[in-house]
Design an enzyme around this catalytic site. Structure first.
Site, PDB file in Angstrom:
ATOM      1  N   ASP A   9       5.532 -25.537 -19.886  1.00  0.00           N
ATOM      2  CA  ASP A   9       4.538 -24.814 -19.111  1.00  0.00           C
ATOM      3  C   ASP A   9       4.257 -23.510 -19.884  1.00  0.00           C
ATOM      4  OD1 ASP A   9       3.031 -23.883 -16.810  1.00  0.00           O
ATOM      5  OD2 ASP A   9       4.733 -22.553 -16.434  1.00  0.00           O
ATOM      6  N   LEU A  10       3.107 -22.911 -19.667  1.00  0.00           N
ATOM      7  CA  LEU A  10       2.748 -21.710 -20.439  1.00  0.00           C
ATOM      8  C   LEU A  10       3.093 -20.421 -19.683  1.00  0.00           C
ATOM      9  CD1 LEU A  10       1.268 -20.559 -22.969  1.00  0.00           C
ATOM     10  CD2 LEU A  10      -0.839 -20.695 -21.646  1.00  0.00           C
ATOM     11  N   ASP A  11       2.396 -20.225 -18.551  1.00  0.00           N
ATOM     12  CA  ASP A  11       2.557 -18.984 -17.773  1.00  0.00           C
ATOM     13  C   ASP A  11       3.977 -18.880 -17.208  1.00  0.00           C
ATOM     14  OD1 ASP A  11      -0.199 -18.010 -17.853  1.00  0.00           O
ATOM     15  OD2 ASP A  11      -0.676 -19.769 -16.662  1.00  0.00           O
ATOM     16  N   THR A  17       2.571 -14.165 -18.480  1.00  0.00           N
ATOM     17  CA  THR A  17       1.266 -13.929 -17.859  1.00  0.00           C
ATOM     18  C   THR A  17       1.331 -14.006 -16.342  1.00  0.00           C
ATOM     19  OG1 THR A  17       0.897 -16.212 -18.398  1.00  0.00           O
ATOM     20  CG2 THR A  17      -0.307 -14.611 -19.721  1.00  0.00           C
ATOM     21  N   LYS A  45       2.399 -20.114  -8.307  1.00  0.00           N
ATOM     22  CA  LYS A  45       2.808 -20.430  -9.676  1.00  0.00           C
ATOM     23  C   LYS A  45       2.592 -21.906  -9.969  1.00  0.00           C
ATOM     24  CE  LYS A  45       6.041 -16.721 -10.603  1.00  0.00           C
ATOM     25  NZ  LYS A  45       7.438 -16.358 -10.841  1.00  0.00           N
ATOM     26  N   SER A 114       0.006 -27.060 -19.044  1.00  0.00           N
ATOM     27  CA  SER A 114      -0.325 -25.934 -18.164  1.00  0.00           C
ATOM     28  C   SER A 114      -1.592 -26.204 -17.377  1.00  0.00           C
ATOM     29  CB  SER A 114      -0.537 -24.672 -19.007  1.00  0.00           C
ATOM     30  OG  SER A 114      -1.151 -23.656 -18.241  1.00  0.00           O
ATOM     31  N   ALA A 115      -1.660 -25.649 -16.169  1.00  0.00           N
ATOM     32  CA  ALA A 115      -2.867 -25.793 -15.360  1.00  0.00           C
ATOM     33  C   ALA A 115      -3.962 -24.834 -15.820  1.00  0.00           C
ATOM     34  CB  ALA A 115      -2.530 -25.505 -13.901  1.00  0.00           C
ATOM     35  N   LYS A 145      -0.638 -29.588 -10.555  1.00  0.00           N
ATOM     36  CA  LYS A 145       0.772 -29.795 -10.230  1.00  0.00           C
ATOM     37  C   LYS A 145       0.927 -29.585  -8.717  1.00  0.00           C
ATOM     38  CE  LYS A 145       1.908 -27.673 -14.668  1.00  0.00           C
ATOM     39  NZ  LYS A 145       2.436 -26.497 -15.364  1.00  0.00           N
ATOM     40  N   GLU A 169       9.838 -25.517 -17.018  1.00  0.00           N
ATOM     41  CA  GLU A 169       8.951 -25.021 -15.954  1.00  0.00           C
ATOM     42  C   GLU A 169       9.537 -23.843 -15.184  1.00  0.00           C
ATOM     43  OE1 GLU A 169       6.387 -24.829 -14.169  1.00  0.00           O
ATOM     44  OE2 GLU A 169       5.070 -26.394 -14.892  1.00  0.00           O
ATOM     45  N   ASP A 170       8.683 -22.897 -14.817  1.00  0.00           N
ATOM     46  CA  ASP A 170       9.143 -21.788 -13.970  1.00  0.00           C
ATOM     47  C   ASP A 170       8.648 -21.921 -12.533  1.00  0.00           C
ATOM     48  OD1 ASP A 170       6.416 -21.183 -14.552  1.00  0.00           O
ATOM     49  OD2 ASP A 170       6.789 -19.096 -13.993  1.00  0.00           O
TER      50      ASP A 170
HETATM   51  C1  G6P Z   1      -0.893 -21.582 -14.251  1.00  0.00           C
HETATM   52  C2  G6P Z   1      -0.393 -20.409 -13.436  1.00  0.00           C
HETATM   53  C3  G6P Z   1      -1.143 -20.299 -12.148  1.00  0.00           C
HETATM   54  C4  G6P Z   1      -2.649 -20.304 -12.401  1.00  0.00           C
HETATM   55  C5  G6P Z   1      -3.060 -21.583 -13.126  1.00  0.00           C
HETATM   56  C6  G6P Z   1      -4.537 -21.625 -13.442  1.00  0.00           C
HETATM   57  O1  G6P Z   1      -0.401 -22.750 -13.713  1.00  0.00           O
HETATM   58  O2  G6P Z   1       0.983 -20.542 -13.170  1.00  0.00           O
HETATM   59  O3  G6P Z   1      -0.767 -19.094 -11.522  1.00  0.00           O
HETATM   60  O4  G6P Z   1      -3.373 -20.208 -11.194  1.00  0.00           O
HETATM   61  O5  G6P Z   1      -2.315 -21.663 -14.338  1.00  0.00           O
HETATM   62  O6  G6P Z   1      -4.825 -20.654 -14.400  1.00  0.00           O
HETATM   63  P1  G6P Z   1      -6.291 -20.190 -14.823  1.00  0.00           P
HETATM   64  O7  G6P Z   1      -6.030 -19.332 -16.023  1.00  0.00           O
HETATM   65  O8  G6P Z   1      -7.052 -21.430 -15.176  1.00  0.00           O
HETATM   66  O9  G6P Z   1      -6.872 -19.474 -13.676  1.00  0.00           O
HETATM   67 MG    MG Z   2       4.355 -21.271 -14.922  1.00  0.00          MG
END
Ligand code: G6P
Ligand code: MG
Length: 219
Positions: A9-11, A17, A45, A114-115, A145, A169-170
Site C-alpha cells: 500500500d502507498l499511503d 501521506t 484509511k 493503492s486506492a 478496498k 498494509e496500514d
Molecule cells: C488511499 C488512502 C485514502 C485515500 C485513497 C484515495 O487509500 O489511504 O485515505 O482516500 O487512497 O486517494 P486519492 O489520492 O485518490 O484521493
Molecule cells: Mg494506507
C-alpha cells in the site's frame, strides 16, 4: 507459503501521506461544521475518495446532492494535492528503500497496491517509481478496498499467482482486501487496530529479508 511478490500500500506504508489526507479532510469537515477526529480518520484509511466523503457525510448526518459531493471531493483533493506537490524524497518512510532493494536483489517482485489516484505524482515527487515492478492504483482499479481488486490487479501485473503474494498494509480495509484476495498480509502500525493481519510491525524499518523468510516458513 512461498513468497514470490510483495505488494505495498502507498499511503501510510511507503510515504506518510496519511497525515495530509487527514489535514485535507479536516479542513473540509471544519468548513462543513462536522466534527472529525483522528479516530474517525482510521475509517478512511485505504478507502477511496468518494467512499471517504460518504463516511464523513454520514458522520455529520448530512445528505447532499451528487453535484455537491463532487464539489466537496474536488476541494479536498485540491488541498491534498497542494501538500503532495511539495513532497520530497525525505518523506519516504524509514527502511523503505533498503527493504525494497533487498527484495529485488532476492528476485522477489514488488508492486504498489493503492486506492489513490494521486499515486503517480507521489512516486514521481519522492523518486521511487523504479523500485516497483508494477503499479495498481486508483487509476486502473474500480473497486475500493476491502474489495480485493487492487491487489489482484497488482499480482496480475507481476504475473504472480495471488497465493504467492504478501501485502503490506496500514489500513483495516486494506488488510481485509488482502485476506479477500487469498493473500497473506503484514500490518504496518498497531496490532490493536490491525489484528486481522498475519503479522504486524511498526514500520518497514522493522522488516528485512530474513524476517520475511521466517514469515514465509511460519505461514
Ligand atoms: C488511499 C488512502 C485514502 C485515500 C485513497 C484515495 O487509500 O489511504 O485515505 O482516500 O487512497 O486517494 P486519492 O489520492 O485518490 O484521493
Ligand atoms: Mg494506507
Amino acid at each position: 507459503m512461498h513468497i514470490k511478490a510483495c505488494i505495498f500500500d502507498l499511503d501510510g506504508v511507503i510515504v506518510d501521506t496519511a497525515k495530509y489526507h487527514f489535514l485535507a479532510w479536516k479542513r473540509l469537515t471544519d468548513e462543513l461544521g462536522i466534527p472529525f477526529t483522528h479516530e474517525d480518520n482510521e475509517r478512511l484509511k485505504g478507502v477511496s475518495r468518494m467512499a471517504s466523503l460518504d463516511i464523513i457525510l454520514e458522520l455529520g448526518g448530512r445528505s447532499v446532492t451528487d453535484k455537491q459531493k463532487i464539489e466537496y471531493a474536488t476541494l479536498k483533493n485540491d488541498w491534498y494535492v497542494d501538500y503532495i506537490t511539495r513532497m520530497t524524497p525525505d518523506e519516504i518512510l524509514p527502511g523503505t528503500v533498503k527493504f525494497l532493494t533487498e527484495l529485488r536483489k532476492a528476485n522477489i517482485k514488488t508492486a504498489i497496491g493503492s486506492a489513490s489516484k494521486n499515486t503517480p505524482m507521489i512516486l514521481e515527487r519522492t523518486g521511487i517509481k523504479n523500485l516497483f515492478d508494477g503499479i495498481a492504483d486508483g487509476n486502473n482499479v474500480k473497486n475500493a478496498k476491502p474489495d480485493p481488486e487492487v491487489f489482484q490487479t497488482a499480482a496480475k501485473l507481476l504475473n504472480v499467482k495471488d497465493e504467492y503474494c504478501v501485502v503490506f498494509e496500514d489500513a483495516v480495509a486494506g488488510v481485509q482486501a488482502a485476506l479477500n484476495a487469498g493473500m497473506k498480509s503484514i500490518g504496518i502500525g498497531s496490532e490493536k487496530i490491525l489484528w486481522k493481519a498475519h503479522m504486524v510491525v511498526p514500520g518497514l524499518s522493522e522488516m528485512n529479508l530474513e524476517k520475511l523468510k521466517l514469515f514465509e516458513k511460519a505461514n
